[in-house]
Write an enzyme that holds these catalytic residues in place. Sequence first.
Site, short mmCIF file in Angstrom:
data_model
loop_
_atom_site.label_atom_id
_atom_site.label_comp_id
_atom_site.label_asym_id
_atom_site.label_seq_id
_atom_site.Cartn_x
_atom_site.Cartn_y
_atom_site.Cartn_z
N CYS A 2 0.86 -1.17 0.00
CA CYS A 2 0.00 0.00 0.00
C CYS A 2 0.90 1.23 0.00
O CYS A 2 1.89 1.28 0.74
CB CYS A 2 -0.94 0.11 1.20
SG CYS A 2 -2.18 -1.18 1.24
N ARG A 27 3.81 -0.46 -4.83
CA ARG A 27 3.47 -0.96 -3.50
C ARG A 27 2.12 -1.67 -3.48
O ARG A 27 1.68 -2.15 -2.44
CB ARG A 27 3.46 0.18 -2.49
CG ARG A 27 4.78 0.93 -2.41
CD ARG A 27 4.68 2.08 -1.44
NE ARG A 27 4.60 1.61 -0.09
CZ ARG A 27 5.63 1.34 0.68
NH1 ARG A 27 6.85 1.52 0.22
NH2 ARG A 27 5.47 0.91 1.90
N TRP A 74 -2.77 -2.62 -1.70
CA TRP A 74 -2.52 -4.05 -1.86
C TRP A 74 -3.40 -4.70 -0.81
O TRP A 74 -3.16 -4.57 0.39
CB TRP A 74 -1.04 -4.35 -1.61
CG TRP A 74 -0.67 -5.77 -1.93
CD1 TRP A 74 -0.30 -6.25 -3.14
CD2 TRP A 74 -0.63 -6.88 -1.02
NE1 TRP A 74 -0.04 -7.60 -3.05
CE2 TRP A 74 -0.23 -8.01 -1.76
CE3 TRP A 74 -0.90 -7.04 0.33
CZ2 TRP A 74 -0.10 -9.28 -1.18
CZ3 TRP A 74 -0.76 -8.30 0.91
CH2 TRP A 74 -0.36 -9.39 0.15
N ASN A 100 -1.49 2.28 5.57
CA ASN A 100 -0.66 1.20 5.08
C ASN A 100 -0.25 0.37 6.29
O ASN A 100 0.34 0.90 7.22
CB ASN A 100 0.58 1.79 4.37
CG ASN A 100 1.71 0.79 4.17
OD1 ASN A 100 2.87 1.15 4.20
ND2 ASN A 100 1.38 -0.46 3.97
N GLY A 101 -0.60 -0.93 6.26
CA GLY A 101 -0.26 -1.79 7.41
C GLY A 101 -1.43 -2.69 7.73
O GLY A 101 -2.34 -2.87 6.91
N GLU A 487 16.50 -18.03 -8.34
CA GLU A 487 16.16 -16.67 -8.74
C GLU A 487 15.58 -16.65 -10.16
O GLU A 487 14.63 -15.94 -10.45
CB GLU A 487 17.40 -15.77 -8.60
CG GLU A 487 17.25 -14.34 -9.06
CD GLU A 487 16.15 -13.56 -8.36
OE1 GLU A 487 15.60 -14.02 -7.33
OE2 GLU A 487 15.80 -12.47 -8.86
N LYS A 491 11.87 -15.34 -11.03
CA LYS A 491 11.64 -14.27 -12.01
C LYS A 491 10.57 -14.69 -13.01
O LYS A 491 9.67 -13.94 -13.35
CB LYS A 491 12.94 -13.99 -12.75
CG LYS A 491 13.64 -12.72 -12.79
CD LYS A 491 13.64 -11.65 -11.81
CE LYS A 491 12.86 -11.73 -10.57
NZ LYS A 491 13.46 -11.21 -9.38
N GLU A 494 7.06 -14.99 -11.31
CA GLU A 494 6.54 -13.68 -10.89
C GLU A 494 5.91 -12.91 -12.04
O GLU A 494 4.85 -12.33 -11.88
CB GLU A 494 7.71 -12.80 -10.39
CG GLU A 494 8.10 -12.97 -8.96
CD GLU A 494 9.22 -11.99 -8.58
OE1 GLU A 494 9.09 -11.37 -7.53
OE2 GLU A 494 10.21 -11.85 -9.32
N HIS A 510 15.37 -36.59 -7.35
CA HIS A 510 14.55 -36.98 -6.19
C HIS A 510 13.14 -36.39 -6.30
O HIS A 510 12.52 -36.09 -5.29
CB HIS A 510 15.23 -36.53 -4.90
CG HIS A 510 16.57 -37.15 -4.71
ND1 HIS A 510 16.74 -38.49 -4.42
CD2 HIS A 510 17.82 -36.64 -4.83
CE1 HIS A 510 18.03 -38.77 -4.35
NE2 HIS A 510 18.71 -37.66 -4.59
N LYS A 609 6.02 -4.55 -4.30
CA LYS A 609 7.47 -4.50 -4.16
C LYS A 609 7.93 -4.38 -2.72
O LYS A 609 8.95 -4.92 -2.33
CB LYS A 609 8.02 -3.33 -4.97
CG LYS A 609 9.51 -3.39 -5.11
CD LYS A 609 10.02 -2.68 -6.31
CE LYS A 609 11.49 -2.93 -6.49
NZ LYS A 609 11.78 -4.32 -6.90
C1 G6P Z 1 8.69 -8.70 -2.54
C2 G6P Z 1 9.25 -8.25 -3.87
C3 G6P Z 1 10.54 -9.03 -4.18
C4 G6P Z 1 11.52 -8.86 -3.04
C5 G6P Z 1 10.91 -9.26 -1.70
C6 G6P Z 1 11.81 -8.85 -0.54
O1 G6P Z 1 8.23 -10.00 -2.64
O2 G6P Z 1 8.30 -8.46 -4.90
O3 G6P Z 1 11.10 -8.54 -5.38
O4 G6P Z 1 12.65 -9.65 -3.29
O5 G6P Z 1 9.67 -8.58 -1.50
O6 G6P Z 1 11.91 -7.46 -0.54
P1 G6P Z 1 13.12 -6.63 0.03
O7 G6P Z 1 12.76 -5.20 -0.23
O8 G6P Z 1 13.20 -6.94 1.50
O9 G6P Z 1 14.34 -7.05 -0.69
#
Ligand code: G6P
Length: 614
Positions: A2, A27, A74, A100-101, A487, A491, A494, A510, A609
């Site tokens: 948010c 956000r 969000w 936000n929270g 990763e 990616k 996501e 396995h 994010k």
């Molecule tokens: C969210 C974002 C990711 C990020 C993760 C941790 O899930 O979409 O891209 O890696 O949070 O965020 P941070 O800001 O702590 O790296």
Amino acid sequence: MCGIVAYIGKKEAYPIILKGLKRLEYRGYDSAGIALLNNGEINLYKRQGKVSNLEEFAADKNINGNSGIGHTRWATHGAPNDVNAHPHYSSDGSIALIHNGIIENYDSLRKELINHGYVFKSETDTEVLVHLIDDIRKNEKISIAEAVRHALQNVVGAYAIVVISKDNPNQLVAARKSSPLVVGISNEGDFYLASDATPIVEYTKRVVYLEDEEIAVVDLNEGLKIVNIGNQEITPYVQQLQLELEALEKGGYEHFMLKEIHEQPRSINDCFRGRLNADEAWVSLGGIKEYEQKMINAKRIVMVACGTSWHACLVGEYLLEDLARINVEVEYASEFRYRNPIIGENDIVIAVSQSGETADTLAALELAKSKGATILGICNVVGSSISRITDAGSYTHAGPEIGVASTKAFTAQVTVLTLMALSLAYKKGTISDSKFHSMLAELESIPEKVKLVLEKNDLIEKIANTYKDATNALYLGRGSSFPVALEGALKLKEISYIHAEGYPAAEMKHGPIALIDEEMPVFVIATKGTSYEKVVSNIQEVKARKGKIIAIVTEGDIAVKEMADHAIEIPETDEHLVPILATIPLQLLSYHIAVMRGCNVDQPRNLAKSVTVE
Ligand code: G6P
């Protein structure tokens, strides 16, 4: 998650708030809303979906006012619809609030307020706050700022809020706990409030970051006043923003993610600045220098993080253990904080976080601190909550990352961890002089090598076109390439919504091997190094089941190239530095596949994010 933004001053508030919401959309984008105070009335404009929906809805309306609040959501409590969108009104429309929270005790507060005659319109936890403030203000006959303070004393949870009220047209009241909030002070006497500095930087560089349980009143006549929840006055600490506006724009790229992928040669270089000199043979992370001996002496280092940052920690674990021979454990912050972990004064806990605001990572650090551990941070966002609560830390200096899927922040985190491992290894004597010198030189050449990998873009786009319709994908790697596989898979899922799994290559047999058939793309990091032959065997195992192999190989490697359906070469480098280079083609692959599938690359569904809720 948010995003909140607010303005009070002499200008029209709507365009400022709308632009701010667009900057904060990373956000959350389930709904957007604005409340503006005009001619003694608070007018609300809210719409489900992105800020652009709100903008369209507002286009034919006469929206005026010099003071207002805005929110991009969000969803946590209640579906993402118009009614649950913020801002939320008090029953008589005299107060509106953005939040936000999460208010954890919202249910009991709600029941209490219903007993007092309040009628709830939304399913959100936030609506209790606006009624609670209204209730307290009416019963105790106190100012809105005081009512906010008293209300927050009854609240359990996390909040960053801004309140606008009809009765106090010259002021906004804001407060925070665990969710971030920045106040911008312009030379003209206007005030800006936001979840981060990006909506503010265009207007002023003078900012104050609120601390937990602080309540700020911005008043056009009386200026900024801050008190804590116990009503002690706090002297605002005004800081100068280092952020530049251009960093927040796409700069000619179609998406922020593509821009950020291409920024990596520069962001890695920025990360080196003042910290690495191969000619003079030194490496130094100034921010944590005085803690290095403690790190060397520590029983172990625990790294806590979430998402992509957690993957960077896994790379860091390999580097610190192999180069500096320090015992490292990597933990999901969310698991660590609820597991009663064994942590004491001899431990060092390092949080890795792009935003520096992730609620679980922040809470894990607070827990470690309460048990006496030394807490360090590796953050990207300057002035973020994690960077402020840690004993010391190192910024990644990747610059603002706006695409929700993290790219340049990851390689910058790995770069900082590499610098850290090298510095500690040298100090501890676990690396020979010649190895140290050659690694520094190799590290310095990495930005140029990243450029060479980026030049493979056309080939990668063609490969993406072949696999864009896949429904599943497997990513394999060994050693420090295993986190790269994780990763890569993250990616892809996501941003393209293809189910993908990252696995240590040997573990494939396995379980995941059962999934392999002629439809299944298997991305393998098969660069030269310790496990090369083993990975080659794993490739054969996949091929024997007719899986499609897309291999990331070291330049000049003919053997794997011949085995694979597709190969992407990366320049030869020291094995410890492969994760930085091998990540780049996987970022580009995900990007192109997502674009070809018509997905919103910068704002993938359901994600945000900055995850400021548990
Ligand atoms: C969210 C974002 C990711 C990020 C993760 C941790 O899930 O979409 O891209 O890696 O949070 O965020 P941070 O800001 O702590 O790296």
